[in-house]
Design an enzyme around this catalytic site. Structure first.
Site, mmCIF file in Angstrom:
data_model
loop_
_atom_site.group_PDB
_atom_site.id
_atom_site.type_symbol
_atom_site.label_atom_id
_atom_site.label_comp_id
_atom_site.label_asym_id
_atom_site.label_seq_id
_atom_site.Cartn_x
_atom_site.Cartn_y
_atom_site.Cartn_z
ATOM 1 N N GLU A 259 -10.216 -7.461 6.851
ATOM 2 C CA GLU A 259 -9.464 -6.423 7.572
ATOM 3 C C GLU A 259 -10.343 -5.199 7.823
ATOM 4 O O GLU A 259 -11.126 -4.840 6.945
ATOM 5 C CB GLU A 259 -8.231 -6.035 6.746
ATOM 6 C CG GLU A 259 -7.252 -7.193 6.644
ATOM 7 C CD GLU A 259 -6.142 -6.941 5.629
ATOM 8 O OE1 GLU A 259 -6.003 -5.803 5.140
ATOM 9 O OE2 GLU A 259 -5.422 -7.896 5.321
ATOM 10 N N GLY B 175 6.656 -15.005 -7.710
ATOM 11 C CA GLY B 175 6.768 -13.713 -8.410
ATOM 12 C C GLY B 175 7.888 -12.902 -7.772
ATOM 13 O O GLY B 175 8.811 -13.454 -7.192
ATOM 14 N N ARG B 176 7.779 -11.570 -7.897
ATOM 15 C CA ARG B 176 8.838 -10.706 -7.353
ATOM 16 C C ARG B 176 9.058 -10.966 -5.861
ATOM 17 O O ARG B 176 10.181 -11.146 -5.408
ATOM 18 C CB ARG B 176 8.451 -9.232 -7.528
ATOM 19 C CG ARG B 176 8.490 -8.726 -8.952
ATOM 20 C CD ARG B 176 8.196 -7.220 -8.936
ATOM 21 N NE ARG B 176 8.091 -6.690 -10.264
ATOM 22 C CZ ARG B 176 6.999 -6.752 -11.012
ATOM 23 N NH1 ARG B 176 5.896 -7.314 -10.545
ATOM 24 N NH2 ARG B 176 6.980 -6.248 -12.238
ATOM 25 N N ARG C 107 -2.499 -11.972 0.590
ATOM 26 C CA ARG C 107 -3.884 -11.566 0.832
ATOM 27 C C ARG C 107 -4.525 -12.564 1.788
ATOM 28 O O ARG C 107 -4.330 -13.788 1.646
ATOM 29 C CB ARG C 107 -4.684 -11.560 -0.472
ATOM 30 C CG ARG C 107 -4.451 -10.362 -1.363
ATOM 31 C CD ARG C 107 -5.046 -9.070 -0.764
ATOM 32 N NE ARG C 107 -4.872 -7.945 -1.663
ATOM 33 C CZ ARG C 107 -3.849 -7.072 -1.598
ATOM 34 N NH1 ARG C 107 -2.924 -7.199 -0.681
ATOM 35 N NH2 ARG C 107 -3.785 -6.064 -2.449
ATOM 36 N N ASP D 44 0.221 -11.047 8.194
ATOM 37 C CA ASP D 44 0.128 -9.597 7.986
ATOM 38 C C ASP D 44 -1.212 -9.230 7.362
ATOM 39 O O ASP D 44 -1.576 -8.058 7.335
ATOM 40 C CB ASP D 44 1.272 -9.146 7.058
ATOM 41 C CG ASP D 44 1.298 -7.639 6.856
ATOM 42 O OD1 ASP D 44 1.181 -6.916 7.868
ATOM 43 O OD2 ASP D 44 1.422 -7.182 5.702
ATOM 44 N N HIS E 296 -1.442 -5.466 8.347
ATOM 45 C CA HIS E 296 -1.237 -5.230 6.907
ATOM 46 C C HIS E 296 -0.215 -4.093 6.714
ATOM 47 O O HIS E 296 -0.544 -3.034 6.204
ATOM 48 C CB HIS E 296 -2.573 -4.905 6.223
ATOM 49 C CG HIS E 296 -2.492 -5.080 4.721
ATOM 50 N ND1 HIS E 296 -3.563 -5.469 3.968
ATOM 51 C CD2 HIS E 296 -1.477 -4.915 3.840
ATOM 52 C CE1 HIS E 296 -3.208 -5.535 2.702
ATOM 53 N NE2 HIS E 296 -1.949 -5.192 2.598
HETATM 54 C C1 8YV Z 1 -0.609 -1.778 0.801
HETATM 55 C C2 8YV Z 1 -0.985 -3.926 -0.591
HETATM 56 O O1 8YV Z 1 -0.831 -1.919 2.176
HETATM 57 O O2 8YV Z 1 0.452 -3.608 -2.417
HETATM 58 C C3 8YV Z 1 -0.580 -4.089 -2.008
HETATM 59 O O3 8YV Z 1 -1.339 -4.722 -2.757
HETATM 60 O O4 8YV Z 1 -1.926 -4.481 -0.157
HETATM 61 C C4 8YV Z 1 -0.160 -3.099 0.343
HETATM 62 O O5 8YV Z 1 1.122 -2.883 -0.068
HETATM 63 C C5 8YV Z 1 -1.732 -1.025 0.269
HETATM 64 O O6 8YV Z 1 -1.914 -1.130 -1.085
HETATM 65 C C6 8YV Z 1 -1.527 0.432 0.678
HETATM 66 O O7 8YV Z 1 -2.356 1.261 0.004
#
Ligand code: 8YV
Length: 317
Positions: A264, A157-158, A235, A259, A282
């Site tokens: 978590e 993907g991106r 994830r 990450d 993360h």
């Molecule tokens: C963020 C993420 O840490 O974009 C996502 O799905 O897991 C991360 O970029 C998170 O959403 C911050 O709120």
């Protein structure tokens, strides 16, 4: 009366928080002492929800928000939201599509270089004064070259594409797997993850976790092999963490850059204690630039939905 917004995760951009407070009555769920009781009493009045990609929102919570008009995910992953349920309610779920691509790809490459060049172990060696004690070059094992590695990207993907263009600049050979071949990329498509792992020096996970769980298991790690590295910026649950820790401690793979984790902020002790692993909390999208762009998208989605328009970044309506 200002619209009522339920915020499940903090936003770290002061200017955006100022705008939110000026436009809405913001209820910070993450600061409440008795959030369940609060929700029972006030849920019926909530017009909009802001949440994080990893946090999402449960159907049980959504059921207590009968007039909610948008769930704005401050992130790109929507695996923690039941999109089918939201679709059935005609409820827009928005994501910050495209805002974090570059930062996540940067961190993926950073983690891979850190893991194969042992950057964190090297940092500790100097920081802890060990260099002076053990000045002979053999005190630190030789590392692995990153340039020219065969990179297997899981999810084109991106983010996968942004990782590929970066790795190409390092002379890496790119292969990928996904649900289907992408005809607009020049990279080799490998339908089977096992085969991709067999033929790669490093696997980089960039896939959405809506359907996939535990796809990086003992067999895939075995195929990656004792000189192979794993990077995960997607994830945690894409990886079977027990299989990963077993593979790392037995030397069945060379190292990992992670990450994201299954549970978590809890990270298995075996990963925290391994010198072969580079860890982040993360943080792939956690730069001022990206978090500002993401938060502005959240503001836009709220404004559109609360004006009765279809939010342009809606994935469900
Ligand atoms: C963020 C993420 O840490 O974009 C996502 O799905 O897991 C991360 O970029 C998170 O959403 C911050 O709120």
């Amino acid at each position: 009366m200002k619209p009522q917004v339920l915020q499940l995760n903090p936003i770290l951009i002061p200017e955006v928080n100022t705008k939110l407070a000026a436009r809405y009555t913001v209820h910070k769920y993450f600061e409440m002492t008795k959030p369940d009781a609060w929700l029972k009493t006030h849920g019926a009045a909530i017009d909009a929800v802001i949440t994080g990609g990893h946090t999402g929102i449960s159907n049980a919570m959504l059921a207590q928000l009968p007039v909610v008009k948008v769930v704005a995910v401050n992130g790109v992953g929507t695996d923690a939201v039941d999109l089918a349920y939201c679709r059935s309610r005609g409820l827009p779920v928005t994501a910050t599509l495209g805002a974090l691509t570059e930062d996540v790809a940067d961190l993926a490459i950073g983690l891979l270089i850190a893991a194969c060049r042992n950057l964190c172990a090297g940092d500790r060696f100097v920081r802890d004064g060990l260099w002076e004690k053990f000045p002979q070059p053999s005190a630190i094992p030789l590392a692995r070259r990153f340039s020219g590695m065969r990179i297997g990207i899981v999810g084109m993907g991106r983010v996968g594409r942004a990782v590929a263009t970066r790795a190409e600049a390092f002379g890496c050979r790119i292969s990928y797997t996904d649900l289907r071949a992408m005809h607009d990329v020049p990279y080799r498509f490998v339908p089977q993850l096992l085969e991709l792992a067999q033929d790669a020096d490093a696997l980089v996970l960039c896939a959405a976790a809506d359907k996939a769980e535990g796809i990086i298991n003992a067999a895939v790690l075995e195929a990656l092999g004792p000189r192979g590295f794993l990077v995960n910026v997607a994830r945690g649950r894409l990886v079977n963490e027990a299989d990963l820790t077993a593979a790392l401690s037995a030397g069945r793979i060379a190292g990992a850059g992670l990450d994201v984790f299954v549970d978590e902020p809890r990270v298995p002790l075996a990963l925290r204690q391994s010198d072969a692993v580079t860890l982040q909390a993360h943080r792939a999208s956690a730069t001022w630039e990206t978090r500002t762009a993401m938060a502005e998208m959240v503001l836009e989605s709220l404004a559109q939905a609360l004006a009765g328009e279809r939010p342009s970044m809606s994935l469900t309506t």
